[in-house]
Design a protein around this motif. Sequence first.
Motif, PDB file in Angstrom:
ATOM      1  N   HIS A 318      32.449 -17.411   7.490  1.00 12.50           N
ATOM      2  CA  HIS A 318      31.729 -17.381   6.217  1.00 12.50           C
ATOM      3  C   HIS A 318      31.791 -18.728   5.502  1.00 12.50           C
ATOM      4  CE1 HIS A 318      30.634 -13.216   6.213  1.00 12.50           C
ATOM      5  NE2 HIS A 318      31.886 -12.786   6.302  1.00 12.50           N
ATOM      6  N   ILE A 319      32.841 -19.498   5.751  1.00  8.99           N
ATOM      7  CA  ILE A 319      32.969 -20.769   5.030  1.00  8.99           C
ATOM      8  C   ILE A 319      32.192 -21.899   5.698  1.00  8.99           C
ATOM      9  CG2 ILE A 319      35.150 -20.249   3.884  1.00  8.99           C
ATOM     10  CD1 ILE A 319      36.638 -21.575   6.073  1.00  8.99           C
ATOM     11  N   ASP A 320      31.508 -21.599   6.807  1.00 10.54           N
ATOM     12  CA  ASP A 320      30.646 -22.614   7.428  1.00 10.54           C
ATOM     13  C   ASP A 320      29.625 -23.148   6.418  1.00 10.54           C
ATOM     14  OD1 ASP A 320      32.008 -21.845   9.657  1.00 10.54           O
ATOM     15  OD2 ASP A 320      30.308 -20.943  10.689  1.00 10.54           O
ATOM     16  N   LEU A 321      29.091 -22.238   5.617  1.00  5.55           N
ATOM     17  CA  LEU A 321      28.020 -22.587   4.684  1.00  5.55           C
ATOM     18  C   LEU A 321      28.480 -23.657   3.699  1.00  5.55           C
ATOM     19  CD1 LEU A 321      25.099 -21.526   4.375  1.00  5.55           C
ATOM     20  CD2 LEU A 321      25.929 -20.101   2.502  1.00  5.55           C
ATOM     21  N   MET A 322      29.738 -23.553   3.276  1.00  6.99           N
ATOM     22  CA  MET A 322      30.266 -24.533   2.328  1.00  6.99           C
ATOM     23  C   MET A 322      30.293 -25.927   2.960  1.00  6.99           C
ATOM     24  SD  MET A 322      31.248 -24.470  -0.833  1.00  6.99           S
ATOM     25  CE  MET A 322      31.587 -22.726  -1.047  1.00  6.99           C
ATOM     26  N   ALA A 323      30.672 -26.000   4.231  1.00  6.00           N
ATOM     27  CA  ALA A 323      30.698 -27.301   4.906  1.00  6.00           C
ATOM     28  C   ALA A 323      29.298 -27.866   5.083  1.00  6.00           C
ATOM     29  CB  ALA A 323      31.388 -27.152   6.265  1.00  6.00           C
ATOM     30  N   ILE A 324      28.344 -26.999   5.402  1.00  7.54           N
ATOM     31  CA  ILE A 324      26.969 -27.463   5.599  1.00  7.54           C
ATOM     32  C   ILE A 324      26.378 -27.992   4.297  1.00  7.54           C
ATOM     33  CG2 ILE A 324      24.631 -26.695   6.139  1.00  7.54           C
ATOM     34  CD1 ILE A 324      26.436 -27.056   8.570  1.00  7.54           C
ATOM     35  N   MET A 325      26.682 -27.331   3.176  1.00  2.00           N
ATOM     36  CA  MET A 325      26.093 -27.733   1.898  1.00  2.00           C
ATOM     37  C   MET A 325      26.582 -29.091   1.433  1.00  2.00           C
ATOM     38  SD  MET A 325      25.634 -24.271  -0.402  1.00  2.00           S
ATOM     39  CE  MET A 325      27.375 -23.841  -0.439  1.00  2.00           C
ATOM     40  N   MET A 326      27.713 -29.563   1.975  1.00  2.00           N
ATOM     41  CA  MET A 326      28.213 -30.871   1.558  1.00  2.00           C
ATOM     42  C   MET A 326      27.508 -32.021   2.273  1.00  2.00           C
ATOM     43  SD  MET A 326      31.743 -31.646   3.620  1.00  2.00           S
ATOM     44  CE  MET A 326      31.316 -33.368   3.809  1.00  2.00           C
ATOM     45  N   LEU A 327      26.702 -31.726   3.298  1.00  2.47           N
ATOM     46  CA  LEU A 327      26.080 -32.783   4.088  1.00  2.47           C
ATOM     47  C   LEU A 327      25.132 -33.642   3.265  1.00  2.47           C
ATOM     48  CD1 LEU A 327      25.277 -30.915   7.437  1.00  2.47           C
ATOM     49  CD2 LEU A 327      26.977 -32.724   7.083  1.00  2.47           C
ATOM     50  N   THR A 328      24.273 -33.006   2.514  1.00  7.77           N
ATOM     51  CA  THR A 328      23.259 -33.718   1.730  1.00  7.77           C
ATOM     52  C   THR A 328      22.753 -32.812   0.617  1.00  7.77           C
ATOM     53  OG1 THR A 328      21.038 -34.695   1.787  1.00  7.77           O
ATOM     54  CG2 THR A 328      21.527 -33.025   3.431  1.00  7.77           C
ATOM     55  N   PRO A 329      22.446 -33.362  -0.561  1.00  9.03           N
ATOM     56  CA  PRO A 329      21.891 -32.525  -1.629  1.00  9.03           C
ATOM     57  C   PRO A 329      20.509 -31.973  -1.277  1.00  9.03           C
ATOM     58  CG  PRO A 329      22.709 -34.612  -2.500  1.00  9.03           C
ATOM     59  CD  PRO A 329      22.696 -34.732  -1.015  1.00  9.03           C
ATOM     60  N   ARG A 330      19.747 -32.737  -0.519  1.00  7.94           N
ATOM     61  CA  ARG A 330      18.380 -32.313  -0.202  1.00  7.94           C
ATOM     62  C   ARG A 330      18.400 -31.454   1.065  1.00  7.94           C
ATOM     63  NH1 ARG A 330      13.842 -36.659  -2.029  1.00  7.94           N
ATOM     64  NH2 ARG A 330      14.717 -37.120  -4.080  1.00  7.94           N
ATOM     65  N   LEU A 331      18.753 -30.200   0.862  1.00 11.74           N
ATOM     66  CA  LEU A 331      18.934 -29.302   2.000  1.00 11.74           C
ATOM     67  C   LEU A 331      18.499 -27.893   1.632  1.00 11.74           C
ATOM     68  CD1 LEU A 331      20.107 -29.030   4.901  1.00 11.74           C
ATOM     69  CD2 LEU A 331      22.287 -28.435   3.843  1.00 11.74           C
ATOM     70  N   ILE A 332      17.705 -27.302   2.512  1.00 11.48           N
ATOM     71  CA  ILE A 332      17.294 -25.900   2.379  1.00 11.48           C
ATOM     72  C   ILE A 332      17.873 -25.142   3.572  1.00 11.48           C
ATOM     73  CG2 ILE A 332      15.369 -24.278   2.275  1.00 11.48           C
ATOM     74  CD1 ILE A 332      15.614 -26.099  -0.166  1.00 11.48           C
ATOM     75  N   ILE A 333      18.650 -24.104   3.295  1.00  8.60           N
ATOM     76  CA  ILE A 333      19.311 -23.346   4.359  1.00  8.60           C
ATOM     77  C   ILE A 333      18.613 -22.003   4.530  1.00  8.60           C
ATOM     78  CG2 ILE A 333      21.490 -22.309   5.111  1.00  8.60           C
ATOM     79  CD1 ILE A 333      22.952 -24.399   3.451  1.00  8.60           C
ATOM     80  N   LEU A 334      18.336 -21.648   5.778  1.00  6.60           N
ATOM     81  CA  LEU A 334      17.760 -20.339   6.071  1.00  6.60           C
ATOM     82  C   LEU A 334      18.904 -19.354   6.274  1.00  6.60           C
ATOM     83  CD1 LEU A 334      14.835 -21.263   8.493  1.00  6.60           C
ATOM     84  CD2 LEU A 334      14.877 -21.172   6.006  1.00  6.60           C
ATOM     85  N   THR A 335      18.902 -18.281   5.523  1.00  8.25           N
ATOM     86  CA  THR A 335      20.013 -17.339   5.521  1.00  8.25           C
ATOM     87  C   THR A 335      19.546 -15.948   5.938  1.00  8.25           C
ATOM     88  OG1 THR A 335      19.723 -16.573   3.234  1.00  8.25           O
ATOM     89  CG2 THR A 335      20.969 -18.604   3.565  1.00  8.25           C
ATOM     90  N   LYS A 336      20.509 -15.121   6.257  1.00 13.06           N
ATOM     91  CA  LYS A 336      20.214 -13.715   6.508  1.00 13.06           C
ATOM     92  C   LYS A 336      19.892 -13.021   5.193  1.00 13.06           C
ATOM     93  CE  LYS A 336      22.910 -13.101  10.721  1.00 13.06           C
ATOM     94  NZ  LYS A 336      23.953 -12.298  11.412  1.00 13.06           N
ATOM     95  N   ASP A 337      19.206 -11.881   5.285  1.00  6.99           N
ATOM     96  CA  ASP A 337      18.789 -11.166   4.075  1.00  6.99           C
ATOM     97  C   ASP A 337      19.978 -10.765   3.205  1.00  6.99           C
ATOM     98  OD1 ASP A 337      16.346 -11.476   5.179  1.00  6.99           O
ATOM     99  OD2 ASP A 337      15.725  -9.398   4.983  1.00  6.99           O
TER     100      ASP A 337
END
Length: 463
Positions: A318-337
């Motif tokens: 679950h904490i993968d998302l936190m690491a991904i969000m730190m990569l760049t401010p200009r980021l759109i993540i596709l998530t599960k519903d």
Amino acid sequence: MKICAIIPTYNNGKTVGQVVKNVWQYVDDVIVVDDGSTDDTAEVISSLATTRRHLYRVTFPENRGKGDALVAGFMRAKELDFTHAITIDADGQHFADDIPVLVSALTDNDEGIIVGCRNLSEDNMPRGNTFANKFSNFWFRLQTGINLPDTQSGYRIYSLSALKGLSLVTSRYEAELELLVFAAWSGVSLTHVPVRVYYPPQEERVSHFRPIYDFARISILNTLLCVGALFFGLRQWIYTIFSFCYFLCLAIEMTLIGFFLITLGSNTDEHKRRYHNILCRRARFTIHHVPGTTFTYSNPNNESFDKPAMIVCNHQSHIDLMAIMMLTPRLIILTKDWVWHNPFYGLVIRYADFFPVSETEQMTHNLQAMVEKGYSIMIFPEGTRSEDCHIRRFHRGAFYLAEQLNLDIIPVKIKGFGKVLPKKSWHLHPGKMSMEVMERIRRDAPDGLVGYREMTKKVRKLY
């Protein structure tokens, strides 16, 4: 990797020479620790040293015990800049041709400890050894929650960077159990592979095990480790509760910022960028301060994320998302519903314009608009993460979208997240987490024009 073998020995003059020669067939560098032998062991080792092979000696003037011998071997290996050490007993019970089995297991666990587990039901296995092993296995499972079938095996391969508490290791047989317990408490990955074992006839065996004395020492050690396990478990739950409260406060903070900045304020591109900048900074701080863990970030190609791309990453926790969000401010993540509708942080996801993957009809159009504004797209191509952190088959959706949106692909590799917060676990574990940004696969490169099906296979092979 730079691998050596460590052979602790005490009065094994009849067998240690052949053991060293057998090990040399698979490992070039051998460290022999002579634990105060009183037979001809020293002479045998000296004769081997004239063979021009890489043999390093550590000698104790008097017997100090296997634990001290192992620690001295590990210290010498570190001084010689080895990254991994194979430990093998000098009595000839282990088969050197099992070394490739241990080494091959490093593919999945190069930062942990791999134990060569013997078959305890072998006909020639001494009954005392079988009882002692089962006794040790029981206490180890109680102290760590890990089921390891042969905690007494001296045939192992260690990542030297993973060894913890060397100064606390007891001096004799119980040291190998203590090493495993400290490693488990420190979040070191423990795995095992089957190995063969040979027990010579009773009259030929050389054993320094003293049943009453050594069992008493082991019992005292297990009592102390059980007390330690209580404090260790309490510490982990404190870490978990603290982290949960922190994440809750973070979700509330980002929800309030989104409410005042976007809902009450104007829903402009400038406000969206400010929100993403704040989210990126919070994510970077959080992932570097998860209690009981360390995090390392690697970007060897100096990827700046200035040009929009499709970012893909393996999925562990679950904490993968936190690491991904730190990569760049200009980021759109596709998530599960369920993530998009989550009552805990769903508003944060929606304020950040992350999209649910189920909205396929409108998604491509929306994503195209975000790409034109300079945003990269991110998706976990595995979809569902595995329980043991093995990388599953990649789905084609991410690569199809990259083709439709004419985006380069940036693979990102994470490691250790599934150990810190395993699937189906509710509390944090100590451990090391790392993230590496791999080289951008450019769509305008000669080999970047393959179809999305071929690209799916190509990127999967990188992992």
